[in-house]
Design a protein around this motif. Structure first.
Motif, PDB file in Angstrom:
ATOM      1  N   GLY A   7      -1.679 -31.551  48.230  1.00 46.57           N
ATOM      2  CA  GLY A   7      -0.862 -31.543  49.750  1.00 46.57           C
ATOM      3  C   GLY A   7      -1.302 -30.644  50.769  1.00 46.57           C
ATOM      4  N   PHE A   8      -0.617 -30.085  51.655  1.00 45.23           N
ATOM      5  CA  PHE A   8      -1.317 -29.596  52.654  1.00 45.23           C
ATOM      6  C   PHE A   8      -1.513 -27.992  52.332  1.00 45.23           C
ATOM      7  CE2 PHE A   8       1.667 -32.653  54.726  1.00 45.23           C
ATOM      8  CZ  PHE A   8       0.779 -33.187  55.541  1.00 45.23           C
ATOM      9  N   PRO A   9      -2.771 -27.611  52.463  1.00 45.60           N
ATOM     10  CA  PRO A   9      -3.096 -26.183  52.154  1.00 45.60           C
ATOM     11  C   PRO A   9      -2.559 -25.192  53.293  1.00 45.60           C
ATOM     12  CG  PRO A   9      -5.074 -27.195  53.380  1.00 45.60           C
ATOM     13  CD  PRO A   9      -3.925 -28.539  53.044  1.00 45.60           C
ATOM     14  N   LYS A  10      -2.280 -24.040  52.862  1.00 47.20           N
ATOM     15  CA  LYS A  10      -1.497 -23.172  53.600  1.00 47.20           C
ATOM     16  C   LYS A  10      -2.482 -21.976  54.366  1.00 47.20           C
ATOM     17  CE  LYS A  10       2.903 -24.749  52.447  1.00 47.20           C
ATOM     18  NZ  LYS A  10       2.648 -25.885  52.363  1.00 47.20           N
ATOM     19  N   LYS A  11      -3.088 -21.627  52.941  1.00 46.26           N
ATOM     20  CA  LYS A  11      -4.310 -20.580  53.284  1.00 46.26           C
ATOM     21  C   LYS A  11      -5.641 -20.968  52.790  1.00 46.26           C
ATOM     22  CE  LYS A  11      -1.461 -16.333  53.508  1.00 46.26           C
ATOM     23  NZ  LYS A  11      -1.451 -14.927  53.825  1.00 46.26           N
ATOM     24  N   GLU A  16      -7.334 -16.475  55.551  1.00 47.92           N
ATOM     25  CA  GLU A  16      -6.698 -16.837  56.716  1.00 47.92           C
ATOM     26  C   GLU A  16      -5.910 -17.988  56.580  1.00 47.92           C
ATOM     27  OE1 GLU A  16      -7.539 -15.666  59.770  1.00 47.92           O
ATOM     28  OE2 GLU A  16      -8.224 -14.009  58.629  1.00 47.92           O
ATOM     29  N   PRO A  17      -4.925 -18.267  57.549  1.00 50.51           N
ATOM     30  CA  PRO A  17      -3.995 -19.331  57.648  1.00 50.51           C
ATOM     31  C   PRO A  17      -4.862 -20.445  58.064  1.00 50.51           C
ATOM     32  CG  PRO A  17      -3.324 -17.680  58.937  1.00 50.51           C
ATOM     33  CD  PRO A  17      -4.478 -16.929  58.409  1.00 50.51           C
ATOM     34  N   ILE A  18      -4.553 -21.903  57.394  1.00 49.10           N
ATOM     35  CA  ILE A  18      -5.105 -22.892  57.532  1.00 49.10           C
ATOM     36  C   ILE A  18      -4.494 -23.400  59.030  1.00 49.10           C
ATOM     37  CG2 ILE A  18      -5.405 -25.374  56.974  1.00 49.10           C
ATOM     38  CD1 ILE A  18      -6.951 -23.375  55.193  1.00 49.10           C
ATOM     39  N   ASN A  41     -19.362 -26.626  59.004  1.00 49.19           N
ATOM     40  CA  ASN A  41     -19.872 -28.012  58.067  1.00 49.19           C
ATOM     41  C   ASN A  41     -20.591 -27.731  57.109  1.00 49.19           C
ATOM     42  OD1 ASN A  41     -18.435 -29.596  60.092  1.00 49.19           O
ATOM     43  ND2 ASN A  41     -19.920 -30.396  61.151  1.00 49.19           N
ATOM     44  N   ASP A  42     -21.382 -26.665  57.032  1.00 47.01           N
ATOM     45  CA  ASP A  42     -22.238 -26.221  56.025  1.00 47.01           C
ATOM     46  C   ASP A  42     -21.617 -25.129  54.936  1.00 47.01           C
ATOM     47  OD1 ASP A  42     -24.083 -27.861  57.179  1.00 47.01           O
ATOM     48  OD2 ASP A  42     -24.861 -26.158  58.347  1.00 47.01           O
ATOM     49  N   ASN A  43     -20.430 -24.641  55.345  1.00 49.10           N
ATOM     50  CA  ASN A  43     -19.886 -23.502  54.364  1.00 49.10           C
ATOM     51  C   ASN A  43     -18.696 -24.270  53.336  1.00 49.10           C
ATOM     52  OD1 ASN A  43     -18.714 -21.400  53.289  1.00 49.10           O
ATOM     53  ND2 ASN A  43     -18.586 -20.239  55.301  1.00 49.10           N
ATOM     54  N   ARG A  44     -19.160 -24.268  52.158  1.00 50.54           N
ATOM     55  CA  ARG A  44     -18.245 -24.767  51.158  1.00 50.54           C
ATOM     56  C   ARG A  44     -17.199 -23.672  50.836  1.00 50.54           C
ATOM     57  NH1 ARG A  44     -18.232 -30.291  52.025  1.00 50.54           N
ATOM     58  NH2 ARG A  44     -20.512 -30.619  52.122  1.00 50.54           N
ATOM     59  N   PHE A  45     -17.267 -22.613  51.183  1.00 52.71           N
ATOM     60  CA  PHE A  45     -16.384 -21.555  50.807  1.00 52.71           C
ATOM     61  C   PHE A  45     -15.072 -21.611  51.299  1.00 52.71           C
ATOM     62  CE2 PHE A  45     -14.418 -17.282  51.421  1.00 52.71           C
ATOM     63  CZ  PHE A  45     -14.318 -16.927  50.149  1.00 52.71           C
ATOM     64  N   HIS A  46     -14.775 -22.009  52.520  1.00 49.14           N
ATOM     65  CA  HIS A  46     -13.792 -22.057  53.294  1.00 49.14           C
ATOM     66  C   HIS A  46     -13.224 -23.565  52.983  1.00 49.14           C
ATOM     67  CE1 HIS A  46     -14.253 -18.608  55.562  1.00 49.14           C
ATOM     68  NE2 HIS A  46     -15.395 -18.757  55.728  1.00 49.14           N
ATOM     69  N   VAL A  47     -11.848 -23.713  53.264  1.00 49.62           N
ATOM     70  CA  VAL A  47     -11.048 -24.849  52.870  1.00 49.62           C
ATOM     71  C   VAL A  47     -11.062 -26.146  53.978  1.00 49.62           C
ATOM     72  CG1 VAL A  47      -8.746 -25.892  52.749  1.00 49.62           C
ATOM     73  CG2 VAL A  47      -9.328 -23.757  51.532  1.00 49.62           C
ATOM     74  N   PHE A  48     -11.302 -27.249  53.515  1.00 52.96           N
ATOM     75  CA  PHE A  48     -11.333 -28.352  54.458  1.00 52.96           C
ATOM     76  C   PHE A  48     -10.666 -29.452  53.827  1.00 52.96           C
ATOM     77  CE2 PHE A  48     -12.932 -32.364  55.865  1.00 52.96           C
ATOM     78  CZ  PHE A  48     -13.007 -32.296  57.208  1.00 52.96           C
TER      79      PHE A  48
END
Length: 133
Positions: A7-11, A16-18, A41-48
């Motif tokens: 579903g929709f990510p929240k954090k 940090e909030p999405i 685009n290059d950072n896989r640590f953050h949510v996308f």
């Protein structure tokens, strides 16, 4: 991905909030996505995550929940009908018991009156024989 990522990510993993953004790429122009405001685009640590994928997962999860609710609702309706039927049966049994009790009370009243008459008659006989003899 596990269920908690559906579903929709929240954090974001960073806390940090999405936020929802719009893609400006030639490959996905105008396509909505959810991402961490600090991701790139290059950072896989953050949510996308693409919004349309989030929406499909949300709908699938909601369909499952609705199916479960419908099943629970049917089960509850059957239980309710059984309880309602049991209440009707108990109500009828109560009326029958009340009628039996009323009949027995009426019979006991008649027997009590008869017993009173017998006692009064016996007392009258005792007084009668006492005064005569």
């Amino acid at each position: 991905m596990g269920d908690r990522l559906r579903g929709f990510p929240k954090k974001c993993r960073c806390g940090e909030p999405i936020v929802m953004k719009t893609s400006n790429t030639a490959r996905n122009p105008g396509r909505l996505f959810h991402a961490c405001p600090f991701g790139d685009n290059d950072n896989r640590f953050h949510v996308f995550k693409w919004t349309d994928s989030c929406m499909v997962e949300e709908i699938q999860d909601l369909i499952e929940k609705v199916d479960n609710l419908e099943g629970t609702s049917i089960t509850m309706q059957k239980s309710f009908n059984a309880y309602e039927s049991e209440i009707e049966n108990l109500t009828m049994e109560t009326r029958v018991c009340e009628a039996v009790i009323e009949k027995e009370v009426a019979e006991l009243k008649i027997q009590f009156r008869s017993l009173q008459n017998i006692v009064v008659f016996a007392l009258v006989l005792i007084f009668f024989f006492r005064f005569i003899f």
